[in-house]
Scaffold this active site. Structure first.
Site, PDB file in Angstrom:
ATOM      1  N   THR A  44       6.307   6.254   2.191  1.00 51.09           N
ATOM      2  CA  THR A  44       6.309   5.139   1.242  1.00 51.09           C
ATOM      3  C   THR A  44       5.754   5.530  -0.110  1.00 51.09           C
ATOM      4  O   THR A  44       6.342   5.241  -1.156  1.00 51.09           O
ATOM      5  CB  THR A  44       5.503   3.956   1.814  1.00 51.09           C
ATOM      6  OG1 THR A  44       6.173   3.460   2.974  1.00 51.09           O
ATOM      7  CG2 THR A  44       5.382   2.836   0.803  1.00 51.09           C
ATOM      8  N   CYS A  45       4.609   6.186  -0.129  1.00 52.34           N
ATOM      9  CA  CYS A  45       3.945   6.473  -1.403  1.00 52.34           C
ATOM     10  C   CYS A  45       4.826   7.306  -2.322  1.00 52.34           C
ATOM     11  O   CYS A  45       4.979   7.000  -3.505  1.00 52.34           O
ATOM     12  CB  CYS A  45       2.624   7.191  -1.146  1.00 52.34           C
ATOM     13  SG  CYS A  45       1.729   7.600  -2.659  1.00 52.34           S
ATOM     14  N   CYS A  50       3.685   4.153  -4.397  1.00 49.47           N
ATOM     15  CA  CYS A  50       2.723   4.339  -5.482  1.00 49.47           C
ATOM     16  C   CYS A  50       3.161   5.351  -6.533  1.00 49.47           C
ATOM     17  O   CYS A  50       2.882   5.165  -7.729  1.00 49.47           O
ATOM     18  CB  CYS A  50       1.360   4.722  -4.924  1.00 49.47           C
ATOM     19  SG  CYS A  50       1.367   5.940  -3.600  1.00 49.47           S
ATOM     20  N   LYS A  53       6.193   3.856  -8.583  1.00 54.82           N
ATOM     21  CA  LYS A  53       5.665   2.656  -9.242  1.00 54.82           C
ATOM     22  C   LYS A  53       4.761   3.037 -10.412  1.00 54.82           C
ATOM     23  O   LYS A  53       4.805   2.403 -11.473  1.00 54.82           O
ATOM     24  CB  LYS A  53       4.887   1.817  -8.239  1.00 54.82           C
ATOM     25  CG  LYS A  53       4.250   0.572  -8.828  1.00 54.82           C
ATOM     26  CD  LYS A  53       3.185   0.044  -7.883  1.00 54.82           C
ATOM     27  CE  LYS A  53       2.041   1.046  -7.726  1.00 54.82           C
ATOM     28  NZ  LYS A  53       1.081   0.658  -6.684  1.00 54.82           N
ATOM     29  N   TYR A 101       7.649  18.223  -0.521  1.00 55.13           N
ATOM     30  CA  TYR A 101       7.021  17.884   0.761  1.00 55.13           C
ATOM     31  C   TYR A 101       7.736  18.584   1.916  1.00 55.13           C
ATOM     32  O   TYR A 101       7.108  19.060   2.865  1.00 55.13           O
ATOM     33  CB  TYR A 101       7.031  16.363   0.967  1.00 55.13           C
ATOM     34  CG  TYR A 101       5.816  15.665   0.407  1.00 55.13           C
ATOM     35  CD1 TYR A 101       4.894  15.047   1.240  1.00 55.13           C
ATOM     36  CD2 TYR A 101       5.580  15.630  -0.964  1.00 55.13           C
ATOM     37  CE1 TYR A 101       3.775  14.405   0.733  1.00 55.13           C
ATOM     38  CE2 TYR A 101       4.474  14.994  -1.492  1.00 55.13           C
ATOM     39  CZ  TYR A 101       3.569  14.389  -0.638  1.00 55.13           C
ATOM     40  OH  TYR A 101       2.471  13.760  -1.156  1.00 55.13           O
ATOM     41  N   TYR A 180      -2.018  -6.752  -4.941  1.00 55.38           N
ATOM     42  CA  TYR A 180      -1.874  -5.688  -5.938  1.00 55.38           C
ATOM     43  C   TYR A 180      -0.409  -5.390  -6.249  1.00 55.38           C
ATOM     44  O   TYR A 180      -0.053  -5.156  -7.411  1.00 55.38           O
ATOM     45  CB  TYR A 180      -2.636  -4.438  -5.504  1.00 55.38           C
ATOM     46  CG  TYR A 180      -2.031  -3.662  -4.359  1.00 55.38           C
ATOM     47  CD1 TYR A 180      -1.185  -2.585  -4.598  1.00 55.38           C
ATOM     48  CD2 TYR A 180      -2.327  -3.985  -3.037  1.00 55.38           C
ATOM     49  CE1 TYR A 180      -0.637  -1.863  -3.551  1.00 55.38           C
ATOM     50  CE2 TYR A 180      -1.790  -3.266  -1.990  1.00 55.38           C
ATOM     51  CZ  TYR A 180      -0.945  -2.216  -2.245  1.00 55.38           C
ATOM     52  OH  TYR A 180      -0.395  -1.505  -1.207  1.00 55.38           O
ATOM     53  N   ILE A 181       0.472  -5.422  -5.257  1.00 57.70           N
ATOM     54  CA  ILE A 181       1.883  -5.131  -5.514  1.00 57.70           C
ATOM     55  C   ILE A 181       2.487  -6.210  -6.410  1.00 57.70           C
ATOM     56  O   ILE A 181       3.225  -5.916  -7.350  1.00 57.70           O
ATOM     57  CB  ILE A 181       2.662  -5.016  -4.192  1.00 57.70           C
ATOM     58  CG1 ILE A 181       2.170  -3.806  -3.385  1.00 57.70           C
ATOM     59  CG2 ILE A 181       4.158  -4.886  -4.455  1.00 57.70           C
ATOM     60  CD1 ILE A 181       2.804  -3.668  -2.015  1.00 57.70           C
ATOM     61  N   GLU A 184       1.113  -5.819  -9.999  1.00 59.21           N
ATOM     62  CA  GLU A 184       1.619  -4.602 -10.645  1.00 59.21           C
ATOM     63  C   GLU A 184       3.057  -4.793 -11.117  1.00 59.21           C
ATOM     64  O   GLU A 184       3.399  -4.483 -12.264  1.00 59.21           O
ATOM     65  CB  GLU A 184       1.496  -3.418  -9.686  1.00 59.21           C
ATOM     66  CG  GLU A 184       0.054  -2.975  -9.494  1.00 59.21           C
ATOM     67  CD  GLU A 184      -0.131  -1.943  -8.401  1.00 59.21           C
ATOM     68  OE1 GLU A 184      -1.184  -1.302  -8.372  1.00 59.21           O
ATOM     69  OE2 GLU A 184       0.779  -1.773  -7.562  1.00 59.21           O
ATOM     70  N   ARG A 207      -7.253 -11.366  -3.794  1.00 60.63           N
ATOM     71  CA  ARG A 207      -8.343 -11.663  -2.873  1.00 60.63           C
ATOM     72  C   ARG A 207      -9.008 -10.372  -2.418  1.00 60.63           C
ATOM     73  O   ARG A 207      -8.342  -9.405  -2.067  1.00 60.63           O
ATOM     74  CB  ARG A 207      -7.798 -12.425  -1.660  1.00 60.63           C
ATOM     75  CG  ARG A 207      -8.868 -12.908  -0.695  1.00 60.63           C
ATOM     76  CD  ARG A 207      -8.240 -13.692   0.430  1.00 60.63           C
ATOM     77  NE  ARG A 207      -7.258 -12.892   1.159  1.00 60.63           N
ATOM     78  CZ  ARG A 207      -6.474 -13.369   2.114  1.00 60.63           C
ATOM     79  NH1 ARG A 207      -6.521 -14.656   2.424  1.00 60.63           N
ATOM     80  NH2 ARG A 207      -5.613 -12.589   2.728  1.00 60.63           N
ATOM     81  N   THR A 314      -2.938   5.171   0.660  1.00 57.45           N
ATOM     82  CA  THR A 314      -2.437   6.534   0.870  1.00 57.45           C
ATOM     83  C   THR A 314      -3.557   7.556   1.056  1.00 57.45           C
ATOM     84  O   THR A 314      -3.500   8.371   1.989  1.00 57.45           O
ATOM     85  CB  THR A 314      -1.519   6.941  -0.297  1.00 57.45           C
ATOM     86  OG1 THR A 314      -0.362   6.101  -0.292  1.00 57.45           O
ATOM     87  CG2 THR A 314      -1.085   8.389  -0.178  1.00 57.45           C
ATOM     88  N   HIS A 439     -19.871   9.207 -26.894  1.00 53.24           N
ATOM     89  CA  HIS A 439     -19.482   8.213 -27.898  1.00 53.24           C
ATOM     90  C   HIS A 439     -18.466   8.803 -28.885  1.00 53.24           C
ATOM     91  O   HIS A 439     -18.589   9.960 -29.270  1.00 53.24           O
ATOM     92  CB  HIS A 439     -20.734   7.750 -28.651  1.00 53.24           C
ATOM     93  CG  HIS A 439     -20.460   6.698 -29.676  1.00 53.24           C
ATOM     94  ND1 HIS A 439     -20.198   5.386 -29.333  1.00 53.24           N
ATOM     95  CD2 HIS A 439     -20.387   6.772 -31.027  1.00 53.24           C
ATOM     96  CE1 HIS A 439     -19.998   4.699 -30.436  1.00 53.24           C
ATOM     97  NE2 HIS A 439     -20.104   5.515 -31.482  1.00 53.24           N
ATOM     98  N   GLU A 444     -18.431   5.042 -21.875  1.00 56.14           N
ATOM     99  CA  GLU A 444     -19.863   5.034 -22.190  1.00 56.14           C
ATOM    100  C   GLU A 444     -20.497   3.693 -21.832  1.00 56.14           C
ATOM    101  O   GLU A 444     -21.715   3.614 -21.633  1.00 56.14           O
ATOM    102  CB  GLU A 444     -20.103   5.352 -23.666  1.00 56.14           C
ATOM    103  CG  GLU A 444     -19.674   4.277 -24.639  1.00 56.14           C
ATOM    104  CD  GLU A 444     -20.010   4.637 -26.077  1.00 56.14           C
ATOM    105  OE1 GLU A 444     -21.205   4.903 -26.358  1.00 56.14           O
ATOM    106  OE2 GLU A 444     -19.085   4.670 -26.908  1.00 56.14           O
TER     107      GLU A 444
END
Length: 450
Positions: A44-45, A50, A53, A101, A180-181, A184, A207, A314, A439, A444
């Site tokens: 999936t990742c 991810c 995306k 992979y 999150y999905i 995003e 949540r 992941t 800085h 910072e």
């Protein structure tokens, strides 16, 4: 049956992040390893999650960057976005990663079967071709898939899997979910010019993240023009004659859109694996039940990653695969520490967090010391963008030990990685205060919190 009588020492089902890591490391320890993957190596990742995306997130940021550039003296003309160019380039890089992979497994002499495998015994799998293979250990690493609500007309919607293959950016997008999905892809589609509405069955987004940070994201998202409909459950989706979709939901008027994206969680891929036949126990939520060593109720069968009931990330799947291989084949008993796992939401702007939220710390210790910095990044000042960042540190009420750090703002995930090291190491607020600031940077603010 002796080890030599088995075809393999390890047979892995699923070549995602956890399965590839476990197989590669086990082979490096000298094990005879095979992997069955019915789709593409990478999981999936790499293939539909991810990695592609994040490339879309990078592309989406250019929308605001090109606008801001004018205030920095750049005349970039009238920007024009070509979705198909981005889509094809992203999918091309996915092909490259799929090859890498696969090459990694080949280099480690892991045999790959590009077909489905089903468990037909404690030490046996049957491939889609009908061929049977035996192994001393079987590892299930089949991951998870997007959940799709069962309302009438759900077949007219898409999930994050299909979002990478769209022919064009829809003019009006409804995103179901508030995790999150959902957030995003809301930012991505919005920056690409779509009118975005998010609906959620509760009255909260994200949540589990710190309330101050998620409230800030909601505020910024509303200012950008995203719309939210809370306490809304799907009732049905009607496809109209012109191809548009009319979405009916509880507590709100129907909404006409061109695309519905379901981002309502993920469910483990356990169907058709033969788990019931061999006695592998599942949790109430349909995930594979495992112990701290990733072992299932069947001693010869293990599981790692999103197919279990642990943390669906992941890097966690990779650590579980590594720990499994080191423990079983490397002579180095290892378990995964699930405390203080940092995470990020690549929204616009992004969120990152590690450790306890203010609410969690207060519940656990009765109270908490909280230090914050609420500021407008220097780049936003010159760009005349009023968007503000928020950094928040949650500390133990007596010892001042840092229990959690949460932030929203540009590059928050990049900053959070090292901040997570500090939280994991048990540092105190005084340790941050004693560190000289770099800085001018946004990071910072981490050592200037009040």
């Amino acid at each position: 049956m002796s080890d030599a009588d088995y075809d393999y020492d390890l047979f892995t089902i699923g070549a995602g992040s956890g399965g590839v890591r476990a197989s590669r490391v086990a082979a490096a320890h000298g094990a005879r390893v095979a992997v069955a993957e019915e789709f593409r190596v990478g999981g999936t990742c790499v293939i539909r999650g991810c990695v592609p995306k994040k490339m879309l997130v990078y592309a989406a940021h250019f929308a605001e960057d090109l606008e801001d550039a004018k205030h920095f003296g750049w005349d970039v003309g009238e920007p024009r976005f070509d979705w198909k160019t981005l889509r094809d380039n992203v999918l091309g890089d996915v092909d490259r990663l799929n090859g890498l992979y696969t090459q990694t497994l080949d280099n480690n002499k892991v045999e790959i079967f590009h077909e489905r495998a089903v468990i037909t015994g404690p030490n046996e799998v049957t491939l889609a071709s009908g061929e049977k293979k035996t192994a001393k250990h079987i590892l299930i690493a089949t991951g998870a898939r997007p959940h799709v609500p069962s309302c009438p007309g759900h077949e007219h919607g898409i999930t994050s899997n299909e979002a990478f293959h769209l022919d064009a950016i829809p003019r009006r997008v409804l995103i179901a979910g508030a995790g999150y999905i959902a957030n995003e892809f809301a930012g991505i589609f919005h920056q690409f010019g779509a009118k975005v509405t998010l609906i959620n069955r509760s009255d909260q987004i994200l949540r589990g993240y710190d309330e101050s940070v998620r409230d800030r994201l909601l505020q910024i998202s509303l200012i950008k023009g995203l719309e939210f409909r809370f306490n809304a459950n799907f009732e049905k989706i009607d496809k109209q004659d012109d191809g548009s979709l009319l979405v009916h939901m509880s507590n709100h008027e129907p909404l006409e859109v061109d695309c519905v994206l379901f981002a309502t969680g993920r469910v483990p891929n356990i169907e058709g694996l033969g788990l019931d036949d061999v006695g592998v126990k599942l949790t109430d939520k349909g995930a594979i039940e495992v112990d701290e060593n990733s072992r299932t109720s069947v001693p010869s069968i293990y599981a790692v990653g999103d197919v279990t009931d642990r943390v669906q990330l992941t890097p966690v799947a990779i650590r579980e695969g590594q720990a499994f291989a080191d423990s079983v084949f490397g002579g180095k008993p290892t378990t995964v520490d699930y405390a203080c796992i940092p995470s990020a939401v690549f929204s616009h702007p992004p969120i990152a967090g590690v450790g306890l939220t203010e609410a969690q710390a207060t519940q656990q210790f009765g109270s908490a010391k909280v230090y914050t910095s609420d500021f407008r990044p220097m780049k936003n000042v010159l760009a005349q963008r009023n968007e503000r960042s928020l950094y928040k540190m949650v500390c133990h009420p007596e010892t001042d030990k840092v229990l959690g750090i949460h932030m929203i703002g540009p590059d928050a995930p990049e900053i959070m990685q090292l901040a997570a090291v500090a939280v994991k190491a048990g540092l105190s607020k005084a340790d941050f205060d004693a560190t000289v600031a770099i800085h001018p940077t946004m990071s910072e603010e981490m050592v200037l919190l009040k």
